[in-house]
Design a protein around this motif. Sequence first.
Motif, mmCIF file in Angstrom:
data_model
loop_
_atom_site.group_PDB
_atom_site.id
_atom_site.type_symbol
_atom_site.label_atom_id
_atom_site.label_comp_id
_atom_site.label_asym_id
_atom_site.label_seq_id
_atom_site.Cartn_x
_atom_site.Cartn_y
_atom_site.Cartn_z
ATOM 1 N N ASN A 1 -3.964 -23.613 1.582
ATOM 2 C CA ASN A 1 -5.172 -24.366 0.648
ATOM 3 C C ASN A 1 -4.053 -24.813 -0.637
ATOM 4 O O ASN A 1 -4.748 -25.855 -1.196
ATOM 5 C CB ASN A 1 -5.683 -22.788 -0.081
ATOM 6 C CG ASN A 1 -6.816 -22.485 0.973
ATOM 7 O OD1 ASN A 1 -7.147 -23.463 1.797
ATOM 8 N ND2 ASN A 1 -7.253 -21.269 0.878
ATOM 9 N N THR B 1 -3.138 -28.352 0.520
ATOM 10 C CA THR B 1 -4.172 -29.234 0.584
ATOM 11 C C THR B 1 -4.424 -29.596 -0.894
ATOM 12 O O THR B 1 -4.688 -30.869 -1.154
ATOM 13 C CB THR B 1 -5.566 -28.403 1.084
ATOM 14 O OG1 THR B 1 -5.224 -28.039 2.434
ATOM 15 C CG2 THR B 1 -6.536 -29.331 0.815
ATOM 16 N N ASN C 1 -10.315 -28.453 13.181
ATOM 17 C CA ASN C 1 -10.283 -28.719 11.685
ATOM 18 C C ASN C 1 -11.652 -28.880 10.979
ATOM 19 O O ASN C 1 -12.353 -29.666 11.623
ATOM 20 C CB ASN C 1 -9.337 -29.717 11.330
ATOM 21 C CG ASN C 1 -9.158 -29.795 9.840
ATOM 22 O OD1 ASN C 1 -8.883 -28.785 9.238
ATOM 23 N ND2 ASN C 1 -9.257 -31.174 9.426
ATOM 24 N N LYS C 2 -12.062 -28.380 10.030
ATOM 25 C CA LYS C 2 -13.484 -28.447 9.394
ATOM 26 C C LYS C 2 -13.201 -29.248 8.071
ATOM 27 O O LYS C 2 -14.619 -29.458 7.515
ATOM 28 C CB LYS C 2 -14.149 -27.096 9.229
ATOM 29 C CG LYS C 2 -14.392 -26.301 10.593
ATOM 30 C CD LYS C 2 -15.042 -27.291 11.693
ATOM 31 C CE LYS C 2 -15.091 -26.297 12.948
ATOM 32 N NZ LYS C 2 -15.888 -27.125 13.760
ATOM 33 N N ASP C 3 -12.167 -29.334 7.696
ATOM 34 C CA ASP C 3 -11.808 -29.970 6.366
ATOM 35 C C ASP C 3 -11.377 -31.305 6.274
ATOM 36 O O ASP C 3 -10.221 -31.392 6.391
ATOM 37 C CB ASP C 3 -11.221 -29.240 5.390
ATOM 38 C CG ASP C 3 -10.741 -29.687 4.103
ATOM 39 O OD1 ASP C 3 -11.599 -30.616 3.663
ATOM 40 O OD2 ASP C 3 -9.815 -28.999 3.227
ATOM 41 N N TRP C 4 -12.344 -32.284 6.421
ATOM 42 C CA TRP C 4 -11.761 -33.671 6.346
ATOM 43 C C TRP C 4 -12.024 -34.467 5.082
ATOM 44 O O TRP C 4 -12.217 -35.494 4.987
ATOM 45 C CB TRP C 4 -12.516 -34.447 7.394
ATOM 46 C CG TRP C 4 -12.337 -34.198 8.682
ATOM 47 C CD1 TRP C 4 -13.063 -33.372 9.873
ATOM 48 C CD2 TRP C 4 -11.098 -33.992 9.628
ATOM 49 N NE1 TRP C 4 -12.481 -32.922 10.853
ATOM 50 C CE2 TRP C 4 -11.279 -33.498 11.071
ATOM 51 C CE3 TRP C 4 -9.794 -34.680 9.116
ATOM 52 C CZ2 TRP C 4 -10.219 -33.243 11.782
ATOM 53 C CZ3 TRP C 4 -8.952 -34.407 10.112
ATOM 54 C CH2 TRP C 4 -9.119 -33.777 11.553
ATOM 55 N N SER C 5 -11.708 -33.648 3.781
ATOM 56 C CA SER C 5 -11.464 -34.159 2.679
ATOM 57 C C SER C 5 -10.154 -34.795 2.605
ATOM 58 O O SER C 5 -9.321 -34.730 3.767
ATOM 59 C CB SER C 5 -11.422 -33.020 1.762
ATOM 60 O OG SER C 5 -10.312 -32.054 1.790
ATOM 61 N N GLY D 1 -7.579 -32.222 2.957
ATOM 62 C CA GLY D 1 -7.603 -31.342 4.027
ATOM 63 C C GLY D 1 -7.132 -32.470 5.283
ATOM 64 O O GLY D 1 -6.302 -31.887 6.195
ATOM 65 N N THR D 2 -7.162 -33.778 5.140
ATOM 66 C CA THR D 2 -6.866 -34.340 6.247
ATOM 67 C C THR D 2 -5.453 -34.767 6.217
ATOM 68 O O THR D 2 -4.601 -34.550 7.310
ATOM 69 C CB THR D 2 -7.623 -35.941 5.778
ATOM 70 O OG1 THR D 2 -8.861 -35.662 6.103
ATOM 71 C CG2 THR D 2 -6.947 -36.831 7.007
ATOM 72 N N THR E 1 -3.185 -32.671 4.992
ATOM 73 C CA THR E 1 -2.762 -31.279 5.481
ATOM 74 C C THR E 1 -2.565 -31.126 6.961
ATOM 75 O O THR E 1 -1.499 -30.826 7.449
ATOM 76 C CB THR E 1 -3.345 -29.984 4.763
ATOM 77 O OG1 THR E 1 -2.845 -30.395 3.271
ATOM 78 C CG2 THR E 1 -2.723 -28.926 5.125
ATOM 79 N N THR F 1 -13.631 -37.582 1.674
ATOM 80 C CA THR F 1 -14.216 -37.069 0.465
ATOM 81 C C THR F 1 -12.948 -36.681 -0.346
ATOM 82 O O THR F 1 -12.044 -36.360 -0.027
ATOM 83 C CB THR F 1 -14.846 -35.452 0.871
ATOM 84 O OG1 THR F 1 -15.889 -35.456 1.641
ATOM 85 C CG2 THR F 1 -15.383 -34.951 -0.586
#
Length: 234
Positions: free
Chosen positions: A5, A8, A111-115, A118-119, A121, A187
């Motif tokens: 986190n 990210t 992976n669920k975080d494509w901000s 997050g991408t 990372t 995002t």
Amino acid sequence: MIETNALTAANARRWQNAKLTRNCARVARHLVTQNAKARYRAVSTKTGVPWAVIAVIHQRECSQDWTGSLAQGDPWNRVSVHVPAGRGPFRSWEEAAIDALVNCAPYAARNKDWSIGGTLTMLEQYNGLGYAARGRPSPYIWSGTDQYRSGKYVRDGVYDPDVVDSQPGCAGLLMAMMALDPTITFTGATIAPPISVKPTPAAKPAAPSIANPAKGSIGAFIANILNAVFRRKS
């Protein structure tokens, strides 16, 4: 242990501050061609990984060589010898790419975080978190931007602080790709807008003269009389 986190958030901040120090447009143009994009999107449909992310991994792992596996760049039609070793052989580049994203660490398909944070990372995890453990920006992500100066693992477990990564990093490639293809979005990701062109100022009216007297002036009064005289004579 690296706290993802925090990484990210750090990568998101770096993205907002990053400026390209290398021209990534030439490489980016190859990644967004219609044929390449179609192949990346086919893998994206099977894995849920954004096609642009697949494209930059392909570039970093094997310079977009379609005979190389997305996992580590080894030929996909033979059993891989580099980490992850023992994968394959596969029947196609696409089949090998799906295996790399679904079955190999860091399991990008999960992976669920494509901000943008997050991408980046996830991409950093794809290459390994050795740079984050040293508190250094990863060249795999930041090479070609002002967020990276030097330092590279020249082989497994061997870090040289003076070596400069010559390849464009994933962040710089994504910036260049987003400038070429506005359908690529993440995002929290923005890129510098194109340089605006100032409108051409309206031409200033000509200064009053004998041929062009100011309205209401004595010159205009005399000009009107002369025009009337010449009209009568004609």
